[in-house]
Write an enzyme that holds these catalytic residues in place. Structure first.
Site, PDB file in Angstrom:
ATOM      1  N   GLY A   8       0.823  -1.216   0.000  1.00 31.67           N
ATOM      2  CA  GLY A   8       0.000   0.000   0.000  1.00 31.67           C
ATOM      3  C   GLY A   8       0.848   1.254   0.000  1.00 31.67           C
ATOM      4  O   GLY A   8       0.416   2.326   0.438  1.00 31.67           O
ATOM      5  N   ALA A  10       1.793   3.285  -2.226  1.00 33.06           N
ATOM      6  CA  ALA A  10       1.554   4.368  -3.190  1.00 33.06           C
ATOM      7  C   ALA A  10       0.649   5.468  -2.653  1.00 33.06           C
ATOM      8  O   ALA A  10       0.535   6.531  -3.266  1.00 33.06           O
ATOM      9  CB  ALA A  10       0.963   3.798  -4.479  1.00 33.06           C
ATOM     10  N   GLY A  12      -1.723   7.259   0.959  1.00 27.83           N
ATOM     11  CA  GLY A  12      -2.215   7.316   2.342  1.00 27.83           C
ATOM     12  C   GLY A  12      -1.233   6.854   3.403  1.00 27.83           C
ATOM     13  O   GLY A  12      -0.081   7.313   3.457  1.00 27.83           O
ATOM     14  N   ASP A  46      -0.316  -7.163  -7.339  1.00 29.45           N
ATOM     15  CA  ASP A  46      -1.772  -7.150  -7.208  1.00 29.45           C
ATOM     16  C   ASP A  46      -2.100  -8.196  -6.146  1.00 29.45           C
ATOM     17  O   ASP A  46      -2.027  -9.400  -6.403  1.00 29.45           O
ATOM     18  CB  ASP A  46      -2.441  -7.476  -8.544  1.00 29.45           C
ATOM     19  CG  ASP A  46      -3.948  -7.566  -8.418  1.00 29.45           C
ATOM     20  OD1 ASP A  46      -4.471  -7.393  -7.289  1.00 29.45           O
ATOM     21  OD2 ASP A  46      -4.612  -7.807  -9.446  1.00 29.45           O
ATOM     22  N   LEU A  47      -2.463  -7.722  -4.970  1.00 26.78           N
ATOM     23  CA  LEU A  47      -2.697  -8.645  -3.856  1.00 26.78           C
ATOM     24  C   LEU A  47      -3.945  -9.502  -4.042  1.00 26.78           C
ATOM     25  O   LEU A  47      -4.197 -10.403  -3.246  1.00 26.78           O
ATOM     26  CB  LEU A  47      -2.787  -7.869  -2.534  1.00 26.78           C
ATOM     27  CG  LEU A  47      -1.438  -7.390  -1.975  1.00 26.78           C
ATOM     28  CD1 LEU A  47      -1.651  -6.324  -0.898  1.00 26.78           C
ATOM     29  CD2 LEU A  47      -0.623  -8.560  -1.405  1.00 26.78           C
ATOM     30  N   SER A 112      -8.413  -2.001  12.003  1.00 26.69           N
ATOM     31  CA  SER A 112      -9.196  -0.757  11.988  1.00 26.69           C
ATOM     32  C   SER A 112     -10.104  -0.694  13.203  1.00 26.69           C
ATOM     33  O   SER A 112     -10.456  -1.734  13.780  1.00 26.69           O
ATOM     34  CB  SER A 112     -10.051  -0.733  10.718  1.00 26.69           C
ATOM     35  OG  SER A 112     -10.997   0.307  10.781  1.00 26.69           O
ATOM     36  N   TYR A 153     -15.591  -5.551   4.638  1.00 24.55           N
ATOM     37  CA  TYR A 153     -14.495  -4.787   5.264  1.00 24.55           C
ATOM     38  C   TYR A 153     -14.385  -5.131   6.753  1.00 24.55           C
ATOM     39  O   TYR A 153     -13.299  -5.424   7.251  1.00 24.55           O
ATOM     40  CB  TYR A 153     -14.754  -3.291   5.071  1.00 24.55           C
ATOM     41  CG  TYR A 153     -13.610  -2.401   5.498  1.00 24.55           C
ATOM     42  CD1 TYR A 153     -12.537  -2.159   4.647  1.00 24.55           C
ATOM     43  CD2 TYR A 153     -13.594  -1.793   6.752  1.00 24.55           C
ATOM     44  CE1 TYR A 153     -11.490  -1.337   5.028  1.00 24.55           C
ATOM     45  CE2 TYR A 153     -12.550  -0.970   7.139  1.00 24.55           C
ATOM     46  CZ  TYR A 153     -11.498  -0.740   6.278  1.00 24.55           C
ATOM     47  OH  TYR A 153     -10.460   0.078   6.650  1.00 24.55           O
TER      48      TYR A 153
HETATM   49  P1  NAD Z   1      -5.341   4.334   0.516  1.00 18.77           P
HETATM   50  O1  NAD Z   1      -6.482   4.060  -0.390  1.00 18.77           O
HETATM   51  O2  NAD Z   1      -4.802   5.712   0.597  1.00 18.77           O
HETATM   52  O3  NAD Z   1      -4.135   3.340   0.180  1.00 18.77           O
HETATM   53  C1  NAD Z   1      -4.351   1.984  -0.025  1.00 18.77           C
HETATM   54  C2  NAD Z   1      -3.307   1.452  -0.967  1.00 18.77           C
HETATM   55  O4  NAD Z   1      -3.575   0.067  -1.222  1.00 18.77           O
HETATM   56  C3  NAD Z   1      -3.307   2.173  -2.328  1.00 18.77           C
HETATM   57  O5  NAD Z   1      -2.023   2.663  -2.640  1.00 18.77           O
HETATM   58  C4  NAD Z   1      -3.752   1.094  -3.298  1.00 18.77           C
HETATM   59  O6  NAD Z   1      -3.178   1.206  -4.593  1.00 18.77           O
HETATM   60  C5  NAD Z   1      -3.294  -0.172  -2.576  1.00 18.77           C
HETATM   61  N1  NAD Z   1      -4.015  -1.321  -3.119  1.00 18.77           N
HETATM   62  C6  NAD Z   1      -5.329  -1.404  -3.399  1.00 18.77           C
HETATM   63  N2  NAD Z   1      -5.613  -2.566  -3.986  1.00 18.77           N
HETATM   64  C7  NAD Z   1      -4.448  -3.243  -4.097  1.00 18.77           C
HETATM   65  C8  NAD Z   1      -4.093  -4.493  -4.658  1.00 18.77           C
HETATM   66  N3  NAD Z   1      -5.004  -5.285  -5.261  1.00 18.77           N
HETATM   67  N4  NAD Z   1      -2.809  -4.871  -4.605  1.00 18.77           N
HETATM   68  C9  NAD Z   1      -1.874  -4.066  -4.057  1.00 18.77           C
HETATM   69  N5  NAD Z   1      -2.143  -2.872  -3.520  1.00 18.77           N
HETATM   70  C10 NAD Z   1      -3.428  -2.456  -3.551  1.00 18.77           C
HETATM   71  O7  NAD Z   1      -5.822   3.806   1.949  1.00 18.77           O
HETATM   72  P2  NAD Z   1      -5.323   4.113   3.450  1.00 18.77           P
HETATM   73  O8  NAD Z   1      -6.408   4.861   4.100  1.00 18.77           O
HETATM   74  O9  NAD Z   1      -3.943   4.593   3.479  1.00 18.77           O
HETATM   75  O10 NAD Z   1      -5.405   2.634   4.047  1.00 18.77           O
HETATM   76  C11 NAD Z   1      -4.281   1.865   4.401  1.00 18.77           C
HETATM   77  C12 NAD Z   1      -4.751   0.774   5.361  1.00 18.77           C
HETATM   78  O11 NAD Z   1      -5.255   1.368   6.556  1.00 18.77           O
HETATM   79  C13 NAD Z   1      -5.878  -0.088   4.811  1.00 18.77           C
HETATM   80  O12 NAD Z   1      -5.643  -1.437   5.158  1.00 18.77           O
HETATM   81  C14 NAD Z   1      -7.090   0.429   5.533  1.00 18.77           C
HETATM   82  O13 NAD Z   1      -8.101  -0.537   5.653  1.00 18.77           O
HETATM   83  C15 NAD Z   1      -6.501   0.814   6.863  1.00 18.77           C
HETATM   84  N6  NAD Z   1      -7.309   1.794   7.594  1.00 18.77           N
HETATM   85  C16 NAD Z   1      -7.553   3.023   7.053  1.00 18.77           C
HETATM   86  C17 NAD Z   1      -8.342   3.923   7.757  1.00 18.77           C
HETATM   87  C18 NAD Z   1      -8.670   5.280   7.199  1.00 18.77           C
HETATM   88  O14 NAD Z   1      -9.545   5.956   7.752  1.00 18.77           O
HETATM   89  N7  NAD Z   1      -8.014   5.732   6.157  1.00 18.77           N
HETATM   90  C19 NAD Z   1      -8.881   3.576   9.002  1.00 18.77           C
HETATM   91  C20 NAD Z   1      -8.597   2.322   9.518  1.00 18.77           C
HETATM   92  C21 NAD Z   1      -7.818   1.437   8.812  1.00 18.77           C
END
Ligand code: NAD
Length: 253
Positions: A8, A10, A12, A46-47, A112, A153
């Site tokens: 992940g 790329a 957040g 691609d996971l 989460s 989720y």
């Molecule tokens: P984000 O969407 O900014 O980043 C997620 C990344 O996962 C992206 O770069 C995307 O390209 C990558 N991804 C998606 N599908 C993929 C695949 N098939 N193969 C490889 N990579 C893939 O999200 P984020 O908010 O930074 O989330 C990161 C983690 O934190 C996640 O597991 C999310 O569930 C968890 N989380 C986020 C929040 C929130 O509020 N943002 C809260 C709790 C938990």
């Protein structure tokens, strides 16, 4: 420095984790389906695909000093895809990398606040932990996971906590530990997508705190669990949520 793999990477929280780890001297390998140039090395993965995971693993170094499983999808896509990426692909990558992890390695999974209430049945969680890619569609159909918005989720995030607890002592003799970090709402593209389908839930969590989280609030917690400073923390879940989990605990007791 240590060689650390971050999925992940790329966007957040994953991107912030790459920046933080690099700033503290690590060599960071970013793994993401989307290209990114923030890491020392980017490997496309691609996971949701067994084949892609195997290809990515083949390109990773022989020795790695830790793995952060940050990649995840919001439940805006079909349940099977959420389960593939957030759970089955994440477990498959981890299992494939285990032989390469050095003594003292940390494995960190992003769960989460969504998992806080343990809403799914324990039998379903156990079944989810035993899933392989080929069994996901039948699992989704059997339990009608797609019938409730967001359920995929919640299921994957609860399953990651359960996996972590299950593995609390599995690799003790190899010095490898698995832990989870559980954020509440953090401003990222995923949060926007999540709020689109689970607006009320997101608002409820957000109203408890004075501000939403930033990716930089979460990255240091992940880095801590990858570091030797957390050597005696195993099978644990660390909320990084501005007090949202504590709020729910206080209400329930
Ligand atoms: P984000 O969407 O900014 O980043 C997620 C990344 O996962 C992206 O770069 C995307 O390209 C990558 N991804 C998606 N599908 C993929 C695949 N098939 N193969 C490889 N990579 C893939 O999200 P984020 O908010 O930074 O989330 C990161 C983690 O934190 C996640 O597991 C999310 O569930 C968890 N989380 C986020 C929040 C929130 O509020 N943002 C809260 C709790 C938990």
């Amino acid at each position: 420095g240590k060689a650390l793999a971050v999925t992940g990477s790329a966007s957040g929280i994953g991107a912030a984790t790459v920046d933080y780890l690099r700033a503290h001297g690590a060599y960071v390998i970013g793994l993401d389906i989307r290209p990114s140039d923030n890491a020392d090395e980017h490997i496309a993965i691609d996971l949701s695909s067994r084949k892609s995971i195997d290809e990515a693993v083949a390109r990773l170094p022989e020795k790695i000093d830790g793995l952060a499983n940050v990649a995840g999808l919001a439940p805006t896509v079909p349940a099977a895809q959420v389960i593939r990426v957030n759970l089955v692909g994440t477990m498959a990558l981890t299992n494939a990398l285990l032989p390469r992890l050095t003594y003292g390695s940390g494995i960190v999974n992003l769960s989460s606040i969504a998992a806080f209430h343990w809403q799914q049945s324990i039998d379903q969680i156990k079944e989810a932990l035993d899933l392989s890619f080929g069994k996901i569609d039948a699992f989704v159909e059997k339990h009608r996971i797609d019938d409730q918005p967001g359920r995929s989720y919640f299921l994957t995030k609860e399953a990651l906590l359960a996996w972590c607890i299950r593995q609390r002592r599995t690799w003790v003799d190899r010095g490898i530990r698995m832990n989870c970090v559980s954020p509440a709402a953090v401003s990222t593209p995923l949060l926007d997508a999540f709020a689109g389908v689970m607006g009320e839930r997101t608002k409820k969590d957000s109203d408890i705190v004075e501000r939403s989280g930033a990716p930089a609030d979460i990255a240091p917690v992940i880095a801590f669990l990858l570091s030797g400073a957390s050597a005696w923390i195993r099978g644990a879940n660390i909320p990084a949520d501005g007090g949202v989990a504590a709020h729910y605990l206080a209400q329930e007791n």
